[in-house]
Design a protein around this motif. Sequence first.
Motif, mmCIF file in Angstrom:
data_model
loop_
_atom_site.group_PDB
_atom_site.id
_atom_site.type_symbol
_atom_site.label_atom_id
_atom_site.label_comp_id
_atom_site.label_asym_id
_atom_site.label_seq_id
_atom_site.Cartn_x
_atom_site.Cartn_y
_atom_site.Cartn_z
ATOM 1 N N UNK A 42 0.999 -1.159 -0.057
ATOM 2 C CA UNK A 42 -0.046 -0.063 0.154
ATOM 3 C C UNK A 42 0.939 1.270 0.068
ATOM 4 N N UNK A 43 0.471 2.325 -0.500
ATOM 5 C CA UNK A 43 1.204 3.482 -0.440
ATOM 6 C C UNK A 43 1.173 4.200 0.696
ATOM 7 N N UNK A 44 2.438 4.647 1.315
ATOM 8 C CA UNK A 44 2.575 5.191 2.451
ATOM 9 C C UNK A 44 2.341 6.712 2.464
ATOM 10 N N UNK A 45 2.624 7.142 1.433
ATOM 11 C CA UNK A 45 2.781 8.944 0.946
ATOM 12 C C UNK A 45 1.958 8.971 -0.056
ATOM 13 N N UNK A 46 0.717 8.347 -0.253
ATOM 14 C CA UNK A 46 0.141 8.575 -1.566
ATOM 15 C C UNK A 46 0.627 8.016 -2.805
ATOM 16 N N UNK A 47 -0.380 8.173 -3.596
ATOM 17 C CA UNK A 47 -0.054 7.348 -5.219
ATOM 18 C C UNK A 47 1.118 7.861 -5.771
ATOM 19 N N UNK A 48 1.353 9.047 -5.687
ATOM 20 C CA UNK A 48 2.545 9.661 -6.369
ATOM 21 C C UNK A 48 3.565 10.622 -5.193
ATOM 22 N N UNK A 49 4.216 10.106 -4.698
ATOM 23 C CA UNK A 49 5.071 10.627 -3.652
ATOM 24 C C UNK A 49 6.172 11.285 -4.254
ATOM 25 N N UNK A 50 6.604 12.347 -3.615
ATOM 26 C CA UNK A 50 7.605 13.324 -4.188
ATOM 27 C C UNK A 50 9.111 13.310 -3.097
ATOM 28 N N UNK A 51 10.051 12.986 -3.873
ATOM 29 C CA UNK A 51 11.262 13.000 -2.978
ATOM 30 C C UNK A 51 12.525 12.762 -3.572
ATOM 31 N N UNK A 52 13.669 13.338 -2.890
ATOM 32 C CA UNK A 52 14.956 13.273 -3.445
ATOM 33 C C UNK A 52 15.719 12.668 -2.444
ATOM 34 N N UNK A 53 16.692 11.898 -2.986
ATOM 35 C CA UNK A 53 17.888 11.608 -1.931
ATOM 36 C C UNK A 53 19.108 11.920 -2.694
ATOM 37 N N UNK A 54 20.021 12.792 -1.822
ATOM 38 C CA UNK A 54 21.338 13.148 -2.433
ATOM 39 C C UNK A 54 22.466 12.551 -1.567
ATOM 40 N N UNK A 55 23.495 11.978 -2.466
ATOM 41 C CA UNK A 55 24.576 11.223 -1.847
ATOM 42 C C UNK A 55 26.141 11.761 -2.284
ATOM 43 N N UNK A 56 26.850 12.230 -1.502
ATOM 44 C CA UNK A 56 27.994 12.531 -2.143
ATOM 45 C C UNK A 56 28.975 11.404 -2.281
ATOM 46 N N UNK A 57 30.310 12.028 -2.830
ATOM 47 C CA UNK A 57 31.300 10.824 -2.929
ATOM 48 C C UNK A 57 31.734 10.488 -1.380
ATOM 49 N N UNK A 58 31.639 11.290 -0.412
ATOM 50 C CA UNK A 58 31.953 10.958 0.903
ATOM 51 C C UNK A 58 31.056 10.206 1.692
#
Length: 163
Positions: free
Chosen positions: A47-63
């Motif tokens: 089931x959807x936890x944050x609605x059908x079309x959640x929005x989000x971003x994850x940024x990971x740097x080289x460190x």
Amino acid sequence: MKLLNRLFCLMMWVPAHQAAMAAQPFALAGTWKLVAADRLQADGTRVHDYGEAPSGVMMIDTDGRYSVQIYQRERPRFAGGDKKSGTPQEFRAAVEGSSTHFGRLAIDEPSRTLTFIIESAGFANWEGTRQERRYELKGDELSYRVPARPDGQVPLSVWRRMP
């Protein structure tokens, strides 16, 4: 003499290995767009936890520093237009409709485990904690599972690496 040779080789290998590892970019470095933020229920349904079309971003740097932001798109706007004058219902929807945290990320490839070392979070109880997630990486799609909640449901996040 063999023991001394082995010790010498080990002493030479460790710094060279550490330097090589430090020179490699962090395997998950980049910007990831949220594809899904769901829950797997105890009976196996998703089931959807944050609605059908959640929005989000994850940024990971080289460190290995990271930032995660997950939002439910259908969050209601604050009627007064000012965050400080929100109603209890508006505050609740804002908190329950988002998940944000940042810190450091460690990867254990053999066990397929990510460890989020959380420095700060929208949910203050997470600050200063280490949270492990089982993950899968298939091409440019990363998914990870949060440990089961007390009710047996398992949150699942799916991300796609952005070019």
